[in-house]
Every structure is written in C-alpha cells, then in structure tokens.
Design a protein around this motif. Structure first.
Motif, PDB file in Angstrom:
ATOM      1  N   LEU A 165       0.814  -1.210   0.000  1.00 55.05           N
ATOM      2  CA  LEU A 165       0.000   0.000   0.000  1.00 55.05           C
ATOM      3  C   LEU A 165       0.850   1.263   0.000  1.00 55.05           C
ATOM      4  O   LEU A 165       0.506   2.253  -0.651  1.00 55.05           O
ATOM      5  N   PHE A 166       1.971   1.238   0.718  1.00 50.52           N
ATOM      6  CA  PHE A 166       2.829   2.413   0.743  1.00 50.52           C
ATOM      7  C   PHE A 166       3.586   2.610  -0.564  1.00 50.52           C
ATOM      8  O   PHE A 166       4.094   3.703  -0.834  1.00 50.52           O
ATOM      9  N   SER A 167       3.667   1.572  -1.375  1.00 59.33           N
ATOM     10  CA  SER A 167       4.430   1.658  -2.619  1.00 59.33           C
ATOM     11  C   SER A 167       3.557   1.941  -3.831  1.00 59.33           C
ATOM     12  O   SER A 167       4.072   2.109  -4.936  1.00 59.33           O
ATOM     13  N   LEU A 168       2.229   1.951  -3.660  1.00 59.63           N
ATOM     14  CA  LEU A 168       1.348   2.147  -4.806  1.00 59.63           C
ATOM     15  C   LEU A 168       1.429   3.591  -5.304  1.00 59.63           C
ATOM     16  O   LEU A 168       1.321   4.529  -4.518  1.00 59.63           O
ATOM     17  N   PRO A 169       1.608   3.757  -6.603  1.00 58.86           N
ATOM     18  CA  PRO A 169       1.670   5.120  -7.150  1.00 58.86           C
ATOM     19  C   PRO A 169       0.273   5.659  -7.426  1.00 58.86           C
ATOM     20  O   PRO A 169      -0.713   4.925  -7.485  1.00 58.86           O
ATOM     21  N   CYS A 216      -6.356  -5.022  -2.659  1.00 65.99           N
ATOM     22  CA  CYS A 216      -5.757  -5.300  -1.344  1.00 65.99           C
ATOM     23  C   CYS A 216      -6.767  -5.104  -0.228  1.00 65.99           C
ATOM     24  O   CYS A 216      -6.802  -5.879   0.740  1.00 65.99           O
ATOM     25  N   LEU A 217      -7.613  -4.072  -0.347  1.00 67.25           N
ATOM     26  CA  LEU A 217      -8.603  -3.823   0.699  1.00 67.25           C
ATOM     27  C   LEU A 217      -9.615  -4.958   0.772  1.00 67.25           C
ATOM     28  O   LEU A 217     -10.021  -5.364   1.866  1.00 67.25           O
ATOM     29  N   VAL A 218     -10.044  -5.492  -0.368  1.00 70.90           N
ATOM     30  CA  VAL A 218     -10.983  -6.616  -0.362  1.00 70.90           C
ATOM     31  C   VAL A 218     -10.330  -7.843   0.264  1.00 70.90           C
ATOM     32  O   VAL A 218     -10.908  -8.500   1.148  1.00 70.90           O
ATOM     33  N   VAL A 219      -9.131  -8.159  -0.195  1.00 69.85           N
ATOM     34  CA  VAL A 219      -8.464  -9.392   0.235  1.00 69.85           C
ATOM     35  C   VAL A 219      -8.117  -9.354   1.716  1.00 69.85           C
ATOM     36  O   VAL A 219      -8.391 -10.301   2.464  1.00 69.85           O
ATOM     37  N   PHE A 220      -7.533  -8.261   2.163  1.00 67.61           N
ATOM     38  CA  PHE A 220      -7.166  -8.190   3.581  1.00 67.61           C
ATOM     39  C   PHE A 220      -8.359  -7.844   4.456  1.00 67.61           C
ATOM     40  O   PHE A 220      -8.358  -8.131   5.657  1.00 67.61           O
ATOM     41  N   GLY A 221      -9.392  -7.269   3.863  1.00 71.83           N
ATOM     42  CA  GLY A 221     -10.627  -7.075   4.614  1.00 71.83           C
ATOM     43  C   GLY A 221     -11.233  -8.392   5.033  1.00 71.83           C
ATOM     44  O   GLY A 221     -11.770  -8.529   6.138  1.00 71.83           O
ATOM     45  N   ILE A 222     -11.128  -9.401   4.165  1.00 74.44           N
ATOM     46  CA  ILE A 222     -11.610 -10.737   4.517  1.00 74.44           C
ATOM     47  C   ILE A 222     -10.839 -11.285   5.709  1.00 74.44           C
ATOM     48  O   ILE A 222     -11.420 -11.863   6.631  1.00 74.44           O
TER      49      ILE A 222
END
Length: 610
Positions: free
Chosen positions: A343-347, A359-365
């Motif tokens: 997340l910190f590396s996303l441009p 990432c939010l969907v996957v880690f939200g699970i």
C-alpha cells in the motif's frame, strides 16, 4: 535431466505437490477428543435436530443451530452420505474444502498476474500454515471458503465491471452469513468495488451494481429459507436466531473477554510487524553498506518492546500465559507486513488505484473472518488464502500493474527475501510438521491405528492408541446407539459410540458456566427417566501427549477453559452417589460406571462386564 524431469521438479510443480499432498497426508494423523468430537456430534444430529433432547441455545444452552446453520447443515449432509467412514469422513471433507478454497483463490488472483509462481508460492505457504490443525469443517474454515467464493466475483468486477458479478457475490455473501451469523459484517466488503465502479463508470453503474448485489443476497436468504422449510426446522431456526442475537453465548463470547483478547492479539501482531520491520531494515542497510543502519534500527527495537509491555499485562489478566507470539498470529502479521509495503508503494491517487481496492478486499476478509470468535486474530489465518498469494505476487513484481519499483535483484528485494520470506518458510515448515490436532508433536510417532469402526484410518501415538483401544473394545459390549450417556470430558466418545449426550450438549466441560451446568443436570433428570451409563475420562484431553505426562496439562487446568471442570466433576460425583453407581471397568485414561439396577439390552447380556 530430461525435460519431463525438469518440469516435474521445477518450483511450480513443487508448490502444487505441497498444496495437493500435504492435506491428504496429514488427515490420517492426530486425534482430538475435544473440539473435533463436539463438531462431529453437531453434524451427526444437524438434519434430525430435536430440541427436546438438546440443551443448546434454543433452550438455555450455547451454540444454537441457527448461529452456524449452513455450516451444520453442510456437515450434516456430508455425514448422511459418508458417515459410515466415521471420523475419517470429516477429515476427508476438510481436505476437499482446503483444495477447493486454494483452487478458487488461485482462479481469483491469476488474471491479475503475469507469472503464476508467486501465487503458487503463497498458496503453498497458506496450506502449510492453515491446514495442520482442526481438520474438519467448522465456523472458521467453511465461512473462509465462502468468503473466497465471494471474493472471486468481487475481484472480477475490477476487471470487467459487469453487474452480474455483484449478483453472485451477493449470493455467496448471503450463504456466508448463514454459515456464521457474525459474517454479516462482510457486507462492508461490497463498498470497496462499488466505490471503484463509481469512480470509473459513474453513479448509475454503481447503483445498478448495488441492486444486483442486493438481489443476490436475497436469493441466498431464499435458498436458506427453503432448506429450513424442507427440513421442518422453522421454529428451531427462528428461536436460534433470537438466541444468537439476544441470548447469552457463554463466558468466552462476552464483550469484556473479546475486547481483552482483541487487545492482546493486536499487541502481538503489532509487535511482530515492528520486529519484521526491524529485521528488514537491518538487512537492507547491511546489503546497501550504509553506516547509519544502527540509528534506524534502534527505534524499531524500542517500539517493539514498548508494544509488548501492555501485551504481557493483558495476557496475565486473561490467564493465557505470557506467550510472546503464536504461529497463527505470526503468519497474520507476516501478511499484514507485506500488505503495508504494497500500500505504501502504490503510485497515483489511492482511491482510483485498482491494486489498492484489491488489497482492501483481500485483507478485509482476513480482518472480518474472525469477528466474534473467542480466538480473535488467532483465527485470522483462515482468511489468508487470498492474502498470502496476493502479497507475495505483488511484492515480487508479478502483477500486470507493476506496482513495485524494485526489481528481482534489487537491495530491497533481496533484503525482503532473506530477512522475511525465508524465515517465514522455515517457521511454516516446522509448524506443519509438528502441529497436530492435540496430539504428539512428532508426526513420525503417530503411526498406531485405532480399532473402532468409527475411528478407522486415524493414527495416533502408541500410548493413546492402546488406551483408547482398550476403552472402545470394552464399550463394544454395550448397545449405546441412541441412548443417553454421560461422557463429561470427551465429546468424541459421544460420536464414536453413537449415543446422545445425557446433558443435551456434548462439550459442557468447556462451554457451560457453573449455573448452566447445574441447570443441565436438573434438565437431564427431568428429560431422561433412567440414570445413564457414565464414561468418565480422567485424562486431560486438551494436552498433546496424554496419557503420557504432559506439563501443558497442569498449565491448561489454570486457564479459563478449564474453569467449569471442577463443577462438572462434582456434579458427576453427586450423580454417581445418588444413583448407586458401581465402577465396572477402568484403565489409564477412563472409568466406566453403571447405575444400580442397570437395565441391560440383549447385547449387554451376551457380553457381561469382566
């Protein structure tokens, strides 16, 4: 080496072999007399649930049928079809669910990645981290499977934006809710792709997608309702929903306990992430030959210890011991650490970046799956089927979006590989080899078979196998099928002997409070006309090495899980005295008590006790 051999021994093939072979090999080993037996009894009785003989949440107990309705019904259908295989049938189902979850997770993520190797790498890691314990379906791994099915359709919306994907996602989410009621919080996941659709296709497309999601959820409710009606369980289901929402779910699901356990696990995970960051910083500084790595490392170490100070105090209050970090929490922290890097590396603008939403969907699970569980983040490992392959695939630049600016041989990639990834694999491999379902840590010793037909195919250590074979051989002279039997501390024996629990619940020693136990004995005396046969298991079956000496047994007796045990023992002894019981058989782990004027069946008379 020939081309065939090279293809077989390439890393991709090795990872696939691990995914397929490890669950299948390990289901033959390990015997848990506690939780496994509790779930096996619930699945055995799910399709013919009789509230008159069950002291569950519908009438004053815990774990009402409706709280995990589809999980129990699915297990009940499986038992109806393959129950003749006994305990092994549930372990085999566990392997099938693990394979299905891994396959759907792979199909969910594969379109987003150029190379498949990091995905297979992550899935193999997930298999080794998730599958060694609790090898039957329950309210963790079955909802995890349904969550992955939901994610499969939600992630497809990021590729084509087609509204029908929202319908199937809503359907799967509805089934997930009825597999475990607290999973209703998973509805929040739909806000992520809906926000993405709005930012790229407009408000109208978002509203259409929302309507399709709602229709899918309603379809899942209708499907569940049809099952309830076909089984004639309408009243049971409604009473169970009321008990789930407004009843007392027991001492380990109270808000105060869950809050303390949440704080404790959060502190462990945060501290572990800081430790991983410290090691990563150290390796990257060493590899880049910078002289200031000490100044950068020391604050990480200081923060690590400061986070763990309150964790020790919380653990002391909970009475769980001062364990620094358990493996499930470590693997969860490992995944979150990689997610943080991603997340910190996303441009670009975060809310318009597809990878951020994925990432939010996957880690939200992973965050939502353990909601309401008495184990809190410990159970978050069941939500990492998608998170581990996504994190590894993205970190090592397998994604089409090329979210990461460091290449295969950059300093940061090498530091991440050697300081984080290699230790994770070492720890996971050790965990997979030593962790069993409350059985001995050395799998090489779990080679001794059990005699009873409902235990065939299961192997354990020699001392346990000998003691259990003696007990089940003796019990074979009784016709216990359908009879009420009091088995205070070993729910698996309720399943093996095909009896019904005298107290209306197979696991009162861990899930009933003092008042509930007292009420349960009064309830049982009113429901059952005769005194029951008593199979009193003296061994501490929560320990791993029983009947051999185990230092953990004494430690476990000091935890909150053992708090009901003295009360249950005292009430059982009162019943033995009241019913004029006689101890007719005993061995190293158990004793069998018959009441005065015990009425024998013809089978009992042909095989009188020694």
């Amino acid at each position: 080496m020939s081309g065939v051999h090279r293809r077989f021994f390439c890393p991709d093939s090795v990872f696939i072999i691990i995914i397929l072979v490890y669950p299948l090999l390990t289901i033959f080993q390990g015997l848990d007399m506690g939780d496994f037996g509790f779930w096996a009894v619930k699945y055995r009785d799910a399709l013919s649930f009789d509230p008159a003989l069950n002291l569950s949440g519908e009438n004053g107990g815990v774990f009402p049928l409706a709280s995990i309705y589809l999980t129990e019904i699915f297990g009940g259908v499986w038992h109806a079809l393959f129950g003749r295989l006994g305990v092994f049938s549930f372990k085999l189902l566990f392997a099938f669910i693990a394979w299905a979850t891994a396959w759907i997770a792979y199909k969910s993520l594969r379109p987003f990645f150029v190379a498949r190797r990091p995905l297979l790498f992550g899935l193999a890691l997930a298999v080794l981290a998730i599958t060694p314990t609790m090898q039957l379906i329950n309210y963790n791994n079955f909802p995890a499977f349904l969550y992955v099915c939901t994610a499969f359709f939600l992630l497809r919306t990021f590729r084509n934006g087609r509204a029908e994907n929202f319908f199937f996602a809503g359907l799967c989410m509805s089934l997930t809710v009825f597999a475990r009621i607290p999973s209703i919080a998973g509805i929040l996941l739909f806000l992520i792709p809906l926000a993405y659709i709005r930012s790229h296709l407009g408000t109208g497309a978002m509203l259409r997608s929302f309507v399709w999601s709602f229709l899918g959820f309603i379809a899942g409710c209708v499907f569940t309702g049809v099952i309830v009606i076909l089984l004639g369980q309408e009243e049971i289901f409604l009473n169970g929903i009321k008990a789930t929402l407004f009843g007392d779910m027991g001492p380990y699901h109270k808000f105060s306990y869950l809050a303390k356990r949440f704080l404790s696990d959060t502190a462990k995970v945060a501290g572990t992430i800081l430790a991983l960051a410290a090691f990563y910083t150290l390796f990257s500084r060493l590899l880049s030959r910078r002289d200031d790595w000490r100044a950068r490392l020391l604050p990480c170490i200081a923060a690590f210890f400061l986070v763990h100070l309150p964790m020790y105090l919380i653990e002391q209050e909970l009475g769980n011991g001062k364990q620094l970090i358990s493996f499930p929490l470590y693997i969860f922290a490992f995944a979150l650490f990689l997610a943080g890097i991603i997340l910190f590396s996303l441009p670009g603008q975060f809310l318009r970046n597809r990878w951020a939403h994925i990432c939010l969907v996957v880690f939200g699970i992973a965050f939502l799956l353990p909601l309401g569980s008495d184990q809190v983040w410990w159970n978050a490992k069941f939500g990492l089927w998608l998170a581990l392959p996504l994190a590894l695939g993205t970190v090592f630049r397998a994604g089409n979006a090329q979210a990461f600016y460091f290449g295969r041989f950059s300093v940061y990639a090498r530091a991440l590989f050697w300081s984080i990834l290699v230790p994770a694999w070492v720890f996971t491999a050790a965990y997979a080899f030593t962790q069993t379902d409350r059985d001995q840590a050395n799998r090489l010793k779990l080679v001794h078979s059990l005699h009873h037909p409902n235990l065939r195919g299961i192997h354990t250590n020699k001392a346990r196998a000998d003691a259990l074979n003696e007990l089940t051989d003796y019990l074979a002279r009784y016709d216990l099928k359908g009879k009420a039997v009091l088995i205070p501390f070993a729910p698996l024996l309720t399943y093996v002997t095909e009896c019904i629990p005298y107290l209306g619940f197979s696991m009162p020693h861990a899930l009933f409070s003092h008042s509930r136990l007292t009420n349960a004995f009064s309830w049982a005396r009113g429901v059952h006309r005769e005194y029951p046969l008593i199979i009193y298991v003296r061994a501490i079956t929560a320990a791993r090495n029983w009947p051999l000496p185990d230092p953990y047994a004494a430690q476990w007796l000091q935890t909150q899980w053992a708090a009901p045990r003295p009360t249950l023992h005292a009430l059982t002894m009162e019943l033995i005295q009241e019913g004029g019981y006689t101890e007719v058989w005993t061995n190293a782990i158990a004793a069998v008590y018959e009441p005065e004027n015990w009425s024998r069946t013809p089978l009992d008379l042909r095989n009188p006790p020694d």
